[in-house]
Design a protein around this motif. Structure first.
Motif, PDB file in Angstrom:
ATOM      1  N   MET A  21      35.404  57.681  67.429  1.00  0.00           N
ATOM      2  CA  MET A  21      35.514  59.092  68.163  1.00  0.00           C
ATOM      3  C   MET A  21      34.761  59.963  67.224  1.00  0.00           C
ATOM      4  SD  MET A  21      39.625  59.461  68.295  1.00  0.00           S
ATOM      5  CE  MET A  21      39.521  61.108  68.740  1.00  0.00           C
ATOM      6  N   THR A  43      36.465  64.589  84.492  1.00  0.00           N
ATOM      7  CA  THR A  43      36.241  63.250  84.839  1.00  0.00           C
ATOM      8  C   THR A  43      35.628  62.759  86.155  1.00  0.00           C
ATOM      9  OG1 THR A  43      38.029  62.593  83.066  1.00  0.00           O
ATOM     10  CG2 THR A  43      37.556  61.184  84.854  1.00  0.00           C
ATOM     11  N   ILE A  59      34.139  54.404  79.523  1.00  0.00           N
ATOM     12  CA  ILE A  59      34.693  55.956  79.199  1.00  0.00           C
ATOM     13  C   ILE A  59      36.205  56.048  79.483  1.00  0.00           C
ATOM     14  CG2 ILE A  59      34.117  58.284  79.398  1.00  0.00           C
ATOM     15  CD1 ILE A  59      32.243  56.925  77.562  1.00  0.00           C
ATOM     16  N   ASN A  63      39.280  54.904  77.341  1.00  0.00           N
ATOM     17  CA  ASN A  63      40.371  56.185  76.756  1.00  0.00           C
ATOM     18  C   ASN A  63      41.689  55.788  77.212  1.00  0.00           C
ATOM     19  OD1 ASN A  63      39.004  58.181  75.320  1.00  0.00           O
ATOM     20  ND2 ASN A  63      37.912  58.859  77.390  1.00  0.00           N
ATOM     21  N   PHE A  67      44.197  53.061  73.413  1.00  0.00           N
ATOM     22  CA  PHE A  67      45.406  53.720  72.794  1.00  0.00           C
ATOM     23  C   PHE A  67      46.580  53.043  73.014  1.00  0.00           C
ATOM     24  CE2 PHE A  67      41.854  56.831  72.301  1.00  0.00           C
ATOM     25  CZ  PHE A  67      42.156  57.473  71.270  1.00  0.00           C
ATOM     26  N   GLU A  98      40.804  65.898  68.497  1.00  0.00           N
ATOM     27  CA  GLU A  98      39.926  66.402  69.527  1.00  0.00           C
ATOM     28  C   GLU A  98      39.429  67.860  69.017  1.00  0.00           C
ATOM     29  OE1 GLU A  98      38.544  65.425  72.802  1.00  0.00           O
ATOM     30  OE2 GLU A  98      39.566  63.524  72.384  1.00  0.00           O
ATOM     31  N   GLU A 110      38.065  67.490  74.771  1.00  0.00           N
ATOM     32  CA  GLU A 110      38.199  67.195  76.214  1.00  0.00           C
ATOM     33  C   GLU A 110      39.678  66.938  76.718  1.00  0.00           C
ATOM     34  OE1 GLU A 110      35.545  65.019  78.693  1.00  0.00           O
ATOM     35  OE2 GLU A 110      34.387  64.307  76.767  1.00  0.00           O
ATOM     36  N   ASP A 112      40.956  65.913  79.239  1.00  0.00           N
ATOM     37  CA  ASP A 112      41.206  64.550  79.840  1.00  0.00           C
ATOM     38  C   ASP A 112      41.133  63.472  78.853  1.00  0.00           C
ATOM     39  OD1 ASP A 112      41.011  65.847  82.179  1.00  0.00           O
ATOM     40  OD2 ASP A 112      38.985  64.756  82.754  1.00  0.00           O
ATOM     41  N   ASP A 113      40.512  63.551  77.698  1.00  0.00           N
ATOM     42  CA  ASP A 113      40.752  62.629  76.574  1.00  0.00           C
ATOM     43  C   ASP A 113      42.285  62.500  76.291  1.00  0.00           C
ATOM     44  OD1 ASP A 113      38.419  61.720  76.869  1.00  0.00           O
ATOM     45  OD2 ASP A 113      37.479  62.540  74.912  1.00  0.00           O
ATOM     46  N   PHE A 116      44.313  60.927  79.088  1.00  0.00           N
ATOM     47  CA  PHE A 116      44.038  59.546  79.238  1.00  0.00           C
ATOM     48  C   PHE A 116      44.581  58.876  77.959  1.00  0.00           C
ATOM     49  CE2 PHE A 116      40.234  60.353  82.303  1.00  0.00           C
ATOM     50  CZ  PHE A 116      41.342  60.370  83.278  1.00  0.00           C
ATOM     51  N   ASN A 117      44.375  59.237  76.918  1.00  0.00           N
ATOM     52  CA  ASN A 117      44.718  58.618  75.428  1.00  0.00           C
ATOM     53  C   ASN A 117      46.375  58.648  75.514  1.00  0.00           C
ATOM     54  OD1 ASN A 117      42.371  60.019  73.390  1.00  0.00           O
ATOM     55  ND2 ASN A 117      42.138  58.567  74.973  1.00  0.00           N
TER      56      ASN A 117
END
Length: 140
Positions: A21, A43, A59, A63, A67, A98, A110, A112-113, A116-117
């Motif tokens: 990260m 995304t 990517i 993500n 996790f 983040e 992000e 989105d991270d 998704f995580n």
């Protein structure tokens, strides 16, 4: 047996993810603080503008998949057996990570991270429940 292995591997795995990260995968320090807060749109734009499907898989799916192991944290911390508690705790931790990317400029904050995580953690929690139910003798 699986729980014992998990307890041994989760700390080095977490350190490895933190390395990725902040330092891995060709990271460099951005000149500006960057933030992406439009959920899913960034995304979709990344997918649209990406030439290589390999980048998309690494990517986007990365993500999520990377996790999944955090869905098993209830094996180490019994208070995290409850999905709601696990997700609240994880979301708090990933937002801090983040934010650190943002403040150190070693990444982009992000949304989105975070999404998704967290989805990956939820999948991991579901997988853990399945394994405990189906293979109880192997898990213990």
């Amino acid at each position: 047996m699986l729980k014992k292995f998990y307890k041994i591997i989760i700390v080095p795995y977490t350190l490895f993810l933190l390395y990725l990260m902040f330092l891995g995968m060709g990271r460099f320090q951005y000149e500006d603080h960057l933030i992406t807060v439009a959920p899913i749109f960034s995304t979709l734009e990344f997918i649209q503008n990406s030439i290589d499907w390999k980048d998309i898989v690494i990517i986007v799916l990365g993500n999520i998949i990377m996790f999944i192991p955090f869905g098993f944290l209830g094996w180490v911390f019994p208070g995290l057996n409850n999905l709601k508690t696990l997700l609240y705790s994880f979301i708090s931790a990933i937002v801090i990570a983040e934010a650190l990317q943002y403040f150190t400029r070693m990444g982009i904050f992000e949304v989105d991270d975070v999404i998704f995580n967290t989805f990956g953690v939820w999948l991991g929690w579901l997988l853990r429940k399945f394994l405990e139910k189906r293979f109880s003798r192997l898990v213990l």
